[in-house]
Each structure stands twice: as structure tokens, then as C-alpha cells.
Design a protein around this motif. Structure first.
Motif, PDB file in Angstrom:
ATOM      1  N   ARG A 300      37.171  29.157  45.919  1.00 19.55           N
ATOM      2  CA  ARG A 300      38.604  29.111  46.194  1.00 19.55           C
ATOM      3  C   ARG A 300      39.330  30.311  45.588  1.00 19.55           C
ATOM      4  O   ARG A 300      40.555  30.305  45.449  1.00 19.55           O
ATOM      5  N   LEU A 301      38.586  31.327  45.242  1.00 16.23           N
ATOM      6  CA  LEU A 301      39.195  32.527  44.690  1.00 16.23           C
ATOM      7  C   LEU A 301      40.089  33.202  45.723  1.00 16.23           C
ATOM      8  O   LEU A 301      39.794  33.200  46.927  1.00 16.23           O
ATOM      9  N   THR A 302      41.183  33.784  45.249  1.00 16.20           N
ATOM     10  CA  THR A 302      42.029  34.588  46.131  1.00 16.20           C
ATOM     11  C   THR A 302      41.352  35.929  46.410  1.00 16.20           C
ATOM     12  O   THR A 302      40.358  36.285  45.765  1.00 16.20           O
ATOM     13  N   LEU A 303      41.914  36.681  47.335  1.00 17.78           N
ATOM     14  CA  LEU A 303      41.392  38.023  47.618  1.00 17.78           C
ATOM     15  C   LEU A 303      41.407  38.863  46.350  1.00 17.78           C
ATOM     16  O   LEU A 303      40.451  39.586  46.060  1.00 17.78           O
ATOM     17  N   GLU A 304      42.470  38.761  45.583  1.00 21.76           N
ATOM     18  CA  GLU A 304      42.579  39.528  44.337  1.00 21.76           C
ATOM     19  C   GLU A 304      41.475  39.129  43.363  1.00 21.76           C
ATOM     20  O   GLU A 304      40.775  39.982  42.806  1.00 21.76           O
ATOM     21  N   GLN A 305      41.297  37.836  43.145  1.00 22.00           N
ATOM     22  CA  GLN A 305      40.294  37.362  42.186  1.00 22.00           C
ATOM     23  C   GLN A 305      38.877  37.682  42.659  1.00 22.00           C
ATOM     24  O   GLN A 305      38.024  38.102  41.865  1.00 22.00           O
ATOM     25  N   ALA A 306      38.607  37.475  43.946  1.00 21.94           N
ATOM     26  CA  ALA A 306      37.263  37.716  44.484  1.00 21.94           C
ATOM     27  C   ALA A 306      36.899  39.192  44.404  1.00 21.94           C
ATOM     28  O   ALA A 306      35.752  39.554  44.098  1.00 21.94           O
ATOM     29  N   THR A 307      37.882  40.059  44.672  1.00 26.96           N
ATOM     30  CA  THR A 307      37.622  41.503  44.584  1.00 26.96           C
ATOM     31  C   THR A 307      37.346  41.907  43.144  1.00 26.96           C
ATOM     32  O   THR A 307      36.400  42.654  42.864  1.00 26.96           O
TER      33      THR A 307
END
Length: 601
Positions: A300-307
Motif C-alpha cells: 500500500r505504499l504511495t508512489l513516493e514511498q515505493a520509489t
């Protein structure tokens, strides 16, 4: 003079967030990171990044540059444009052809590149005792490279991947002595232990001492998440490979996410990267994007967190892995944007595209808007040419597989390729026995996708060669050949008929190596004059020539997108289950030569 990167959206690889800051750089070091509201020091060198994203420079934790078919200076021209500022390089391909001289050339070139290239001295040259290679690197050679003065001129971070895991586990040969030499020198030892688990894994990691001290510190050969988790729990760093031949990342990372494993010991690597992949898709940046997409899909990570999380696997973690070497040689740490760290920095415009605008190495801008800021020096490769040494002409008779029994079929040990993997399956297949020119023999059967495969010693003109059978190459006519054949890099040939195999073999013998496809008198050739492995041509021409020879092979019936990449690993006798060298067919699981025909009972 201080450099200031103003209004930088900093990728924090520790807390997986993005912070708007100003970065102060002096003499290659990040000396401060300021809130944007704080007063900046005086400087005439201020770059307003206008809220572009700023990451630690990307690190490839395990790489063989030779697989790009370019030497280090040429490779670095394109790698650094994709944000790679550091690579841990094992030159065992050039070492298997040219020995110490090849390693020295890699070290010399690494000093001239616009990125940090650190060298792991090849531990297994030749890779096994079941093949002939062009050279041998022994314990004393390894000590010579490891025991150089520990200063910034020393680029040798340790011992390259220890592929001889049977030697470590069972204590035969000099494998353990090589590891001990690296440990004594205070250096890092890379591992290579596919499928090794349980007590064997503990023996391997501890270099046979079984004292729970991790001496062999990494592995990039795990094929399942459970294997990777066992190695992590034992203390190893794991490099998830996303190369051109094998993409373990796709298989392993989703299951690692499900397991809730701590990701601090997980890194990213390419291992082997084709020129087409580098040219069209990039280097470590493409691996980061692939890992990011998996995190987005499975969490459930956001794009920011996943990147940020994906970037941490290619920055923070390999920075920790190599930290002891950096300290030993009086270098600044790398892998995150923090005070006291080396200013290796990659800047990109958007999180989604990761479209790179600046790359800095040691505080200097080396790439701006996809353009190198300084000219790359030239290098003299003349001593590494003319490396194919087969004195006698190869004839059709060299490819005959005779049969001396009385049956109409014979049970044969057959190599079966597997898609996007270095692992081969060991098949036993009933093969028809034919009578050709009054002699009983086994022939290729393209309709059943059973082809002959041959390996010739191309280093010492010994005449040593072997013939086997392979399934999965798929060509229906003609033959293909290459002098890129890990790790011994002998001449390897697969064909539908003996005449085509002999003709293409002699062509390669005369031309000095490379890759070729030959069918019905039509020949397509990709020359690789440097050690029979590389070219100093532009990447555009390399990619075009490579595409042409691959396309020719597909026109001969192969369904493989890159049959030459597959072919190049068929002589790699350290990856299960069955391979072929110039000495014969190798059962990798038992680490011994076996007969082509299963003994009749």
C-alpha cells in the motif's frame, strides 16, 4: 569553492520520505543540508533545481562489464548517464582470457571513468577444473592485488564472487585460502552459492570454519524467496538480480514483501547487462523502476514511498555493504544524502519517469541533460586483440557423435535451456541412431529441437573439444557460434548439421571471435575483437550489429528473443544442472564430467 544545490527534493532513503532542502557541497563532500528557509553560504556556484528530485547516486552491487560487450571506459559513458555513480565490478570474463593483464587493464580504465568503479579480484579463474580457460589466477596473484597500499588509488574492494562453493564447503583445493587472503587484507568477499542451504550454507558463509562468523558476505544467485531469506537470516547481503539473461527480481521480490523480511540486507544488481538493454532501457535506474513497480503492486505504499524504498536498495544498502572498504582506503561513505557523505548524486525531474537531468560524482557534475561534461580518454586495446588461437582447421569429422552399440536408439544426457534463467534442466532422452557413410552415429534433429552443441578450446590451440546435445535453442537450419561463453569463453557452436557447424567454426577461428549466424551460405557476423568479448565501437553500432546477428538466428527458426545470451551460459559449469565445456558434459550437481550416453544395462 562550495557548490550549492538549491531547492532540492531530497530522497531520504532511511525514512522513505522526500524533503525540500538545500545541499552544500565542498571538496566532493556533502558538508551540510539546510532547510530552504535558512541562509545560504556565499557561493558563485549555485544550481537552482526548482524542486527536482535528488537521490544518492545509484550503485550496482554486482556487475560484469564485459557482458555489455564494451570495455569499462565505453560502458561508463552510457551507464553514468542513467544515474549510476558506482559499480562493484568482477572482471572474471577478461581474466579468463587474459589473466592478470586483463585485470590490470580494468583497474587502469576504472581510474579514467566518470564514475566510481571498484574491482573484485576474480576468485575462480578458471571457474572449475573441468574446463580450459585462457589463464589462471592463483592465490599468490590474488594476494598481489589485494595487498596494495590502502589509499584512494586502491580500487580493489575485495574478492570477486566465490563460485567454487563445493571447494569451500568440503575444503578441497585452494578456495578457502583465497577467502582467508581477502579477510586478512581487510577486504570484502562476494559470494555465489546457488541452491546452497542448511549446514552447507553455514559452512560456505564461514569459509568452512562453522563459527557463525560471516566471511563470504553476499549472494546474487538465489532463485526463490525462501532461499534468499535463509541467507539473509544467516547474515548475508542478497543482491536481487535484474539482468539481461536472468531476472530473479521479478520472482523473488513479491514473496520477500509477503514475508515481511527486513530489507536492510537486500541490494539490486544487474550482473550481466546486454548493450541493447543498456542503450534502450538503462542501467540501475531501470532496476529501481522495476522494483518500485513491484512495491506499488504488492503493498500500500504511495508512489513516493515505493520509489524511495526501491532507491534505498540501490544506494543505502550497497553503501553499507562496501562501507568497510571505503573506510580502509580513506574514502567518504556513499549511499545516502547526509553530512559527511561523498557527493555522488543523481537528479531527476519526475518520480514516475525518473528522467535524469544531472549526475554528480565526488561533487563534480559529470552529466547534464544527458550529455557528458568531460571527454572520456582513449585507451590502447591492442594487446587484447587476436585472442582466438585454434591452429588446426576444424572439419565435419570433429562434430561426429559415434555410437558403438547395437540398439536403434540410445539414451542421452541432454541440456535443456530454461527461459530467462541461467539454470538448465538435465534431461535423458532416447535419440535415434543413424548410419551415415557406413558409421553409426547420432545426428541433430531440428524437428524435435535436438541440436548438437560443441565447445572448442580457443586459447591454447590444444585441440580440446567436446560435443553434446541441447534442447531449447530452436534453430531449424544452419549453425550459430560465439566466443562469449561464460566463464571460459571458448568457442561454442550449436547447429543443425555438421557442415554448417564446421564452416562457422572456421570462420570464427579466422576472424578472431565474436558472434555469428550461418544458414544456406548466408552469414551474419558481429565482430568482438577485444578478447573475443567486446568492441570499442559506439553503442549504437554495437546494438545494431548485435540485433542483426540475433535476428538472423530467429530467421533460422529460434523462438528465443536473444539466443546468443542463452548460448553464452551453456558452458557455465557452476550453475545447475548440466552444462558443457571443452572437456565434456558437466553434471553441475555432482561437479564431475559425465558421458553423453547413459550407460546401457
Amino acid at each position: 569553492m562550495k557548490k550549492i544545490l538549491k531547492n532540492a527534493n531530497i530522497i531520504d532513503v532511511e525514512d522513505l520520505s522526500i524533503k525540500l532542502r538545500n545541499i552544500i557541497i565542498d571538496n566532493g563532500e556533502i558538508v551540510n543540508i539546510l532547510q530552504v528557509t535558512e541562509q545560504l553560504p556565499e557561493s558563485e556556484n549555485i544550481i537552482d533545481l526548482k524542486e527536482q528530485y535528488v537521490s544518492p547516486g545509484f550503485i550496482d552491487s554486482h556487475l560484469h562489464i564485459e557482458s555489455s560487450m564494451m570495455p569499462p571506459l565505453e560502458f561508463a559513458k552510457y551507464s553514468v548517464k542513467h544515474g549510476t555513480t558506482c559499480a562493484l565490478v568482477d572482471p572474471h570474463e577478461i581474466a579468463n582470457v587474459f589473466g592478470k593483464e586483463g585485470i590490470r587493464s580494468w583497474i587502469d580504465q576504472a581510474k579514467l571513468t566518470p564514475m566510481d568503479i571498484f574491482i573484485g579480484i576474480p576468485s575462480c579463474v578458471p571457474a572449475t577444473h573441468l574446463e580450459n580457460s585462457g589463464a589462471e589466477i592463483n592465490v599468490n596473484d590474488i594476494k598481489e592485488f589485494l595487498n596494495q597500499p590502502n589509499n584512494k588509488n586502491n580500487l580493489v574492494y575485495g574478492l570477486g564472487e566465490m563460485m567454487n562453493f563445493p571447494g569451500i564447503i568440503h575444503g578441497f583445493g585452494d578456495a578457502r585460502e583465497k577467502v582467508d587472503a581477502a579477510i586478512t587484507a581487510g577486504k570484502i568477499v562476494d559470494g555465489h552459492c546457488p541452491g546452497v542451504t542448511g549446514s552447507d550454507l553455514i559452512s560456505y558463509i564461514s569459509n568452512g570454519k562453522n563459527d557463525n562468523i560471516v566471511r563470504i558476505r553476499s549472494d546474487h544467485e538465489s532463485s526463490t524467496a525462501s532461499e534468499a531469506i535463509e541467507k539473509i537470516n544467516a547474515g548475508m547481503f542478497i543482491s536481487l538480480r535484474y539482468g539481461s539473461a536472468t531476472r530473479d527480481l521479478d520472482r523473488i521480490l513479491p514473496d520477500l514483501i509477503e514475508s515481511n523480511i527486513n530489507f536492510q540486507q537486500i541490494m539490486l544488481c544487474s550482473d550481466d547487462l546486454s548493450p541493447s538493454e543498456l542503450y534502450l532501457r538503462g542501467h540501475v535506474d531501470r532496476i529501481i523502476k522495476q522494483a518500485r513497480d513491484i512495491f506499488l503492486e504488492k503493498t500500500r505504499l504511495t508512489l513516493e514511498q515505493a520509489t524511495c524504498k526501491a532507491i534505498s536498495l540501490a544506494t543505502l544498502n550497497p553503501g553499507k555493504y562496501i562501507e568497510s572498504f571505503l573506510k580502509l582506503t580513506n574514502r567518504l561513505p556513499i549511499g545516502k544524502l547526509s553530512k559527511g557523505y561523498q557527493a555522488n548524486i543523481t537528479v531527476f525531474k519526475s518520480l514516475e519517469l525518473m528522467d535524469i537531468s544531472y549526475v554528480m560524482v565526488n561533487g563534480e557534475i559529470v552529466v547534464k541533460d544527458n550529455s557528458l561534461q568531460n571527454e572520456i580518454p582513449s585507451y590502447d586495446y591492442s594487446k587484447f586483440l587476436n585472442s582466438v588461437n585454434i591452429s588446426n582447421k576444424i572439419t565435419n569429422d570433429d562434430f561426429i557423435i559415434p555410437y558403438y552399440g547395437n540398439n536403434s536408439t540410445v539414451l542421452a544426457n541432454v541440456i535443456q535451456t530454461t527461459p530467462i534463467s541461467l539454470i538448465t534442466n538435465h534431461l535423458q532422452i532416447e535419440i535415434p541412431v543413424l548410419e551415415i557413410n557406413g558409421q553409426k552415429q547420432v545426428a541433430s534433429n531440428p524437428d524435435a529441437d535436438i541440436l548438437k552443441i560443441a565447445v572448442f578450446d580457443r586459447h591454447h590451440s590444444t585441440g580440446s573439444h567436446s560435443i553434446g546435445l541441447i534442447k531449447g535453442i530452436g534453430i531449424k537450419k544452419g549453425a550459430i557460434a560465439s566466443t562469449v561463453a561464460h566463464d571460459n569463453h571458448n568457442l561454442i557452436i550449436v547447429g543443425s548439421d555438421d557442415d554448417s557447424m564446421a564452416k562457422i567454426a572456421n570462420f570464427m577461428r579466422e576472424r578472431g571471435g565474436g558472434m555469428a549466424s550461418f544458414a544456406q551460405d548466408n552469414l551474419t557476423y558481429f565482430p568482438l575483437p577485444i578478447a573475443g568479448l567486446m568492441s570499442s565501437d559506439s553503442i549504437e553500432n554495437i546494438v545494431e550489429n548485435y540485433n542483426n546477428v540475433k535476428k538472423a538466428a530467429r530467421n533460422m527458426g529460434s523462438s528465443l528473443e536473444n539466443v546468443f545470451m542463452t548460448l553464452s551460459f551453456m558452458a557455465l559449469a557452476v550453475i545447475p544442472e548440466i552444462k558443457i565445456t571443452d572437456m565434456g558434459i558437466v553434471d553441475v550437481n555432482s561437479f564431475e564430467l559425465i558421458d553423453l550416453f547413459v550407460k546401457e544395462t
